[in-house]
Every structure is written in C-alpha cells, then in structure tokens.
Design a protein around this motif. Sequence first.
Motif, short mmCIF file in Angstrom:
data_model
loop_
_atom_site.label_atom_id
_atom_site.label_comp_id
_atom_site.label_asym_id
_atom_site.label_seq_id
_atom_site.Cartn_x
_atom_site.Cartn_y
_atom_site.Cartn_z
N ASN A 178 0.83 -1.20 0.00
CA ASN A 178 0.00 0.00 0.00
C ASN A 178 0.87 1.25 0.00
O ASN A 178 0.56 2.22 -0.70
CB ASN A 178 -0.89 0.02 1.26
CG ASN A 178 -2.15 -0.80 1.06
OD1 ASN A 178 -2.50 -1.15 -0.04
ND2 ASN A 178 -2.83 -1.09 2.16
N ASP A 209 5.30 6.23 5.16
CA ASP A 209 5.71 6.50 3.78
C ASP A 209 5.65 7.99 3.49
O ASP A 209 5.17 8.78 4.30
CB ASP A 209 4.84 5.69 2.80
CG ASP A 209 3.37 6.07 2.87
OD1 ASP A 209 3.04 7.24 2.60
OD2 ASP A 209 2.54 5.19 3.18
N GLY A 213 -0.63 10.34 1.45
CA GLY A 213 -1.35 10.43 2.72
C GLY A 213 -2.71 9.78 2.62
O GLY A 213 -3.17 9.45 1.52
N THR A 228 -11.89 0.78 -0.98
CA THR A 228 -10.68 1.01 -1.75
C THR A 228 -10.81 2.30 -2.56
O THR A 228 -11.92 2.66 -2.95
CB THR A 228 -10.36 -0.19 -2.70
OG1 THR A 228 -9.19 0.12 -3.44
CG2 THR A 228 -11.49 -0.48 -3.67
N THR A 229 -9.68 2.98 -2.77
CA THR A 229 -9.71 4.16 -3.64
C THR A 229 -8.97 3.82 -4.94
O THR A 229 -8.73 4.69 -5.76
CB THR A 229 -9.03 5.37 -2.97
OG1 THR A 229 -7.72 4.98 -2.59
CG2 THR A 229 -9.81 5.85 -1.76
N LYS A 230 -8.57 2.54 -5.06
CA LYS A 230 -7.80 2.15 -6.25
C LYS A 230 -8.74 1.78 -7.38
O LYS A 230 -9.87 1.34 -7.12
CB LYS A 230 -6.88 0.98 -5.89
CG LYS A 230 -5.84 1.41 -4.87
CD LYS A 230 -4.94 0.30 -4.44
CE LYS A 230 -4.13 0.79 -3.24
NZ LYS A 230 -3.41 -0.28 -2.59
N GLY A 235 -7.37 -2.90 -6.72
CA GLY A 235 -7.56 -3.03 -5.27
C GLY A 235 -8.90 -3.66 -4.97
O GLY A 235 -9.90 -3.37 -5.61
N LEU A 236 -8.87 -4.59 -3.99
CA LEU A 236 -10.12 -5.23 -3.57
C LEU A 236 -10.66 -4.57 -2.30
O LEU A 236 -11.81 -4.72 -1.95
CB LEU A 236 -9.85 -6.70 -3.25
CG LEU A 236 -10.07 -7.70 -4.36
CD1 LEU A 236 -9.80 -9.10 -3.85
CD2 LEU A 236 -11.50 -7.60 -4.89
N GLY A 237 -9.77 -3.87 -1.60
CA GLY A 237 -10.18 -3.23 -0.36
C GLY A 237 -10.27 -4.21 0.80
O GLY A 237 -10.98 -3.97 1.77
N LEU A 240 -6.45 -4.13 4.36
CA LEU A 240 -6.40 -3.56 5.71
C LEU A 240 -7.40 -4.25 6.64
O LEU A 240 -7.10 -4.44 7.82
CB LEU A 240 -6.67 -2.05 5.66
CG LEU A 240 -5.55 -1.21 5.04
CD1 LEU A 240 -5.94 0.26 5.02
CD2 LEU A 240 -4.25 -1.40 5.81
P1 ADP Z 1 -6.64 -2.00 -1.42
O1 ADP Z 1 -5.14 -1.88 -1.29
O2 ADP Z 1 -7.07 -3.21 -2.17
O3 ADP Z 1 -7.31 -0.75 -1.87
P2 ADP Z 1 -6.61 -1.91 1.47
O4 ADP Z 1 -7.63 -2.36 2.47
O5 ADP Z 1 -5.24 -2.45 1.62
O6 ADP Z 1 -7.22 -2.28 0.06
O7 ADP Z 1 -6.54 -0.32 1.49
C1 ADP Z 1 -7.73 0.43 1.47
C2 ADP Z 1 -7.47 1.86 1.07
O8 ADP Z 1 -6.72 2.53 2.10
C3 ADP Z 1 -6.65 2.06 -0.17
O9 ADP Z 1 -7.43 1.95 -1.35
C4 ADP Z 1 -6.13 3.50 0.02
O10 ADP Z 1 -7.12 4.46 -0.30
C5 ADP Z 1 -5.95 3.59 1.54
N1 ADP Z 1 -4.55 3.38 1.93
C6 ADP Z 1 -3.99 2.28 2.43
N2 ADP Z 1 -2.68 2.45 2.69
C7 ADP Z 1 -2.38 3.72 2.35
C8 ADP Z 1 -1.18 4.52 2.39
N3 ADP Z 1 -0.01 4.03 2.82
N4 ADP Z 1 -1.28 5.82 1.96
C9 ADP Z 1 -2.44 6.32 1.51
N5 ADP Z 1 -3.60 5.62 1.45
C10 ADP Z 1 -3.58 4.34 1.86
#
Ligand code: ADP
Length: 278
Positions: A178, A209, A213, A228-230, A235-237, A240
Amino acid sequence: QANAQLESKVARRTRALTETNARLRKEVAERQQAEQTLRAAQDELVQAAKLAVLGQLAAGITHELAQPLGAMRTLSGNAVAFMKRGDLDTVEKNLGIIARLADQMGRIITPLKTFARKSPAIPAATDLAHAVSAALFLLDPRLAKAGVTVINRCEAGRDIAWCDQNRLEQVLINLIRNAADAMADAPVRELLIEAGPDDAGGLALRIADSGCGLPDPAAGRLFEPFFTTKPAGEGLGLGLAISRDIVREFGGELSADNRPEGGARFTLHLPAAPKDAP
Ligand code: ADP
C-alpha cells in the motif's frame, strides 16, 4: 390437597426448566458450530488474500528467477564446449558458479514457499526485524522497480513480539505494498520502518511512507472490508480489513494516521513475548 397441588406445580416447573435447559444447550451448540464455521471462513479468507498477493508478486519473482536461470543455461553450454577442449579447470569453475546460482534461486523460492503455506496462526516469540526483512525480501523487486528507498531501523534480536511470523509477514506485505502504491506519483519515495516498545508494555512497529497520505474522508472507513480508492482490478479493499483482523487475533491493534511532514503512517501494536519464551 395443598401438598398434591404443590407437587404438581413443582413437577410442571421442573419440566419447564428442563425444556429451557435443553433449548439453551442446543443454542450453545449451534453457536459453537457457527463460531467454528466463521473461524474456518476467516482462515480461508486470509489464505485467499495471501494467494492474491502472491499472484501480484509473481511477475517480479519470475524476473528474479529468470536471470540466474539464463546464466545457468549459458554456463552449462560453455562447460560442454570447454570439456570437449579438455579445459577441465574452466568446467569446474562454471559448475561452481552454477551451484551458487542454484543456491541463490533457492533463497528466492524458500521464503515464498513459507509465505504461501496455509498454516494456522500459532503465536510464538517472533523477532520483528526478521518478519520485516522477510516481507522486504519478497517485495524487493517491486520496491526497486518503483524507486523506493527503504530505511529499515529494526534491529535483529531487540524487539520480540508474541505472534505468528507468517501472518505478521502477510500484514507487513499488505502495508508495504500500500505504501509503495501511495508513493507512485510522489517526488520523494521513502519507506521508513521502525520498531520499539510502546507505552502499554507491548511493542510498536511503524511503517511510514512519503506518499499522498490517507484520503481524508476515508480515514474512518479505511479498515472497512471492500473500501478502496484504487481503480477496479487493482484493489479489492480487503488488505487492511484482513490485516487488522490478524493483528487483533494476537491481542494487538492496527491503526493509521497521517504524518505531519506528509504521507501515511501505520502502527502495529503487538504484545511482547514473555521473557522466558523460547
Ligand atoms: P486496497 O489496497 O485493495 O485498496 P486496502 O484495504 O489495503 O485495500 O486499502 C484500502 C485503502 O486505504 C486504499 O485503497 C487507500 O485508499 C488507503 N490506503 C492504504 N494504505 C495507504 C497509504 N499508505 N497511503 C495512503 N492511502 C492508503
């Protein structure tokens, strides 16, 4: 008559209680069954997420393996030619290099095998620095390609947590991937990893990182499954959500905030291993 009435009342009451008791027992059994099913489903989900990560790592890893493999092919071809010429010294040298390359490939494959293994989470004394290097090792091709500088301040033998190393690696891989994604368009790409005691007598492992942000409105929803914002397909969301589940199973916690200097920071709180743990 009063006595007879009382006895029949007691008998009725006893029957009612016995029935209630049987119903409760059945409910308890059903609940235990449901909990077992849930745990099995969670384990499956953890494994599925792990395999998804492996799928994404595959491109980098095949590249890492292709290099020594190509060199081995050339060296063995040369060795045959040198053997025909009777130059056995060179043949021996080539075989030595081939053996070293095979060892190198083994060093790439072994951590992958360990990571892919479907294993139950069994807490044990786990050196945080070891888990961090194992995760960094698997992600090395990806981080190098993305131009990320890694500052790893963990020291082997210093911070020993009570958790399952394989699962912890999975959490770290999620967090580091991430972080790399978040830094894709950043001018400075720096990943900082540090560990040390926390205020509650446990250990804290921080992954920070210099990326974009955490998205502001997202902060509260970050750990929700499927948030997810991907773009679709990237990204599956679940990363985390699963990571937080894993950490909580060890009695720890995973939280996130933004760094004052920019970028995101994830903090893993983990119980420290008991002093007498092997
Ligand atoms: P995915 O990686 O599949 O989107 P995650 O659950 O790992 O699912 O992450 C969810 C969301 O959290 C990401 O889409 C992103 O928007 C945000 N995110 C996670 N890690 C970071 C990071 N290091 N910096 C900024 N945004 C993050």
